[in-house]
Structure formats: C-alpha cells, structure tokens
Design a protein around this motif. Structure first.
Motif, mmCIF file in Angstrom:
data_model
loop_
_atom_site.group_PDB
_atom_site.id
_atom_site.type_symbol
_atom_site.label_atom_id
_atom_site.label_comp_id
_atom_site.label_asym_id
_atom_site.label_seq_id
_atom_site.Cartn_x
_atom_site.Cartn_y
_atom_site.Cartn_z
ATOM 1 N N GLU A 183 0.833 -1.208 0.000
ATOM 2 C CA GLU A 183 0.000 0.000 0.000
ATOM 3 C C GLU A 183 0.864 1.254 0.000
ATOM 4 O OE1 GLU A 183 -2.485 -0.606 3.408
ATOM 5 O OE2 GLU A 183 -3.972 -1.769 2.289
ATOM 6 N N GLN A 236 2.213 1.561 -3.480
ATOM 7 C CA GLN A 236 1.154 2.013 -4.391
ATOM 8 C C GLN A 236 0.894 3.504 -4.215
ATOM 9 O OE1 GLN A 236 -0.466 0.166 -6.796
ATOM 10 N NE2 GLN A 236 -1.240 2.150 -7.434
ATOM 11 N N LYS A 237 0.922 3.978 -2.990
ATOM 12 C CA LYS A 237 0.721 5.408 -2.721
ATOM 13 C C LYS A 237 1.845 6.220 -3.370
ATOM 14 C CE LYS A 237 0.299 8.728 1.036
ATOM 15 N NZ LYS A 237 0.419 8.956 2.463
ATOM 16 N N ASP A 238 3.073 5.721 -3.260
ATOM 17 C CA ASP A 238 4.218 6.408 -3.862
ATOM 18 C C ASP A 238 4.084 6.440 -5.387
ATOM 19 O OD1 ASP A 238 6.818 7.668 -3.801
ATOM 20 O OD2 ASP A 238 7.659 5.759 -4.485
ATOM 21 N N ASP A 255 1.289 6.233 -7.109
ATOM 22 C CA ASP A 255 0.188 7.140 -7.442
ATOM 23 C C ASP A 255 0.626 8.600 -7.384
ATOM 24 O OD1 ASP A 255 -1.484 4.987 -7.835
ATOM 25 O OD2 ASP A 255 -2.413 5.111 -5.843
ATOM 26 N N GLU A 256 1.431 8.947 -6.369
ATOM 27 C CA GLU A 256 1.929 10.318 -6.258
ATOM 28 C C GLU A 256 2.831 10.658 -7.445
ATOM 29 O OE1 GLU A 256 3.860 10.484 -2.460
ATOM 30 O OE2 GLU A 256 1.969 10.575 -1.353
#
Length: 173
Positions: free
Chosen positions: A67, A70-72, A74-75
C-alpha cells in the motif's frame, strides 16, 4: 611393611597421572536443563497453532508495504500528469507563437523587393529559406529564386521538390 604403603601411594600417583593425561577425565556430567516440561507433541502443536497468526502478520506487513508503494506510485503518476499538462500547454503556446511568427516572417518577405529578399534568403538556413519561398505567391517566389545565386536557388528548389516525398532524408544536400 613400609614398602606396601609406599607401593600403594606410587600406584595412586601413577593412576592420577594417567587420569590427568586423558582429556575430560575429571569433567563433570552436567544435567540438561529444560525450561519446560512440554513434550515434543505439545511443542509441535504450539508451533502449529501460532503458524496461522504468524502468516497473517507477515501478510499484513506485506500488504502495508504494498500500500505504501502504491501510494508512492500514485503520487509519482500524479506529478507526471501535472508535468505533462504543463508541457502540453507550453507546446501549444510555442506552436501558436511559431505559427504567428512564421506568418509574420512570410509577410515581411512578401513585402520586400525581390532582390533584397533573394540576398537575405541566400544567407539563412536553406530549410528555413525554402519554407518561406514555398509560402510566398508563386510569381514572387520565381522572381526571388531568379535573383539568387544559381547554386543557392538550386538547393532551395531541391528542398522544395523533396518536401512532399516521405522517403526524403533530413539532409537537404
């Protein structure tokens, strides 16, 4: 009689020397210390019981790590999209400027006397000069090419002729 006790002492001393020469002869046997009185079956059952919890904990840690990754990602995608939009805007403004500058440049050469235009077009990059000549009215282009040195006029004519050919190399000569 004195020889019997002496003999006994000598034999004890010899036995002591022999025992000293044997490694571990005086070593104590230590008892095995156990911290639990559990049997092998109980230990196996304990390990089996906590295996699911340990696996769940590993999965949870892996999920949290995924997660975060994935956040990285997405950013980074969001940053790239923002930069792409900025580049697209810049490219549109640049193309609009070039189009207006090109139209203005063609208009400048359109209003020049043919001999002056020929002299200037002979000195600039042949690809730019041929693009300008192509956008001028044919009558004016022919007069300008007639005023140019023959080798420069021939080069511009060759570039203009090859402009429509998809197999044309980028080298104008």
């Amino acid at each position: 009689m004195t020889s019997a006790p002496l003999l006994r002492r000598l034999s004890l001393a010899a036995a002591g020397l022999v025992l000293m020469a044997i490694p571990g002869a005086f070593a104590e046997e230590r008892p095995v210390i156990t911290t639990t009185k559990a049997t092998a079956d109980e230990i196996r059952e304990f390990c089996t019981n906590i295996a699911d919890a340990a696996r769940d904990q590993r999965y949870l840690l892996q999920k949290q790590e995924l997660e975060a990754l994935q956040k990285d990602v997405d950013e980074r995608i969001q940053t790239l999209e923002k930069r792409r939009a900025e580049y697209q805007d810049w490219l549109e403004r640049r193309n609009a400027f070039l189009k207006s500058a090109e139209a203005g440049l063609v208009e400048i050469y359109r209003k020049m006397k043919p001999d002056a235009a020929a002299g200037q077009l002979a000195e600039i990059d042949p690809e730019i000069a041929s693009a300008i000549v192509m956008k001028l009215p044919p009558r004016q282009s022919s007069v300008i090419l007639g005023e140019m040195p023959a080798d420069k006029a021939a080069l511009l004519t060759r570039i203009i002729a090859k402009a429509g050919d998809p197999n044309t190399s980028k080298d104008p000569s």
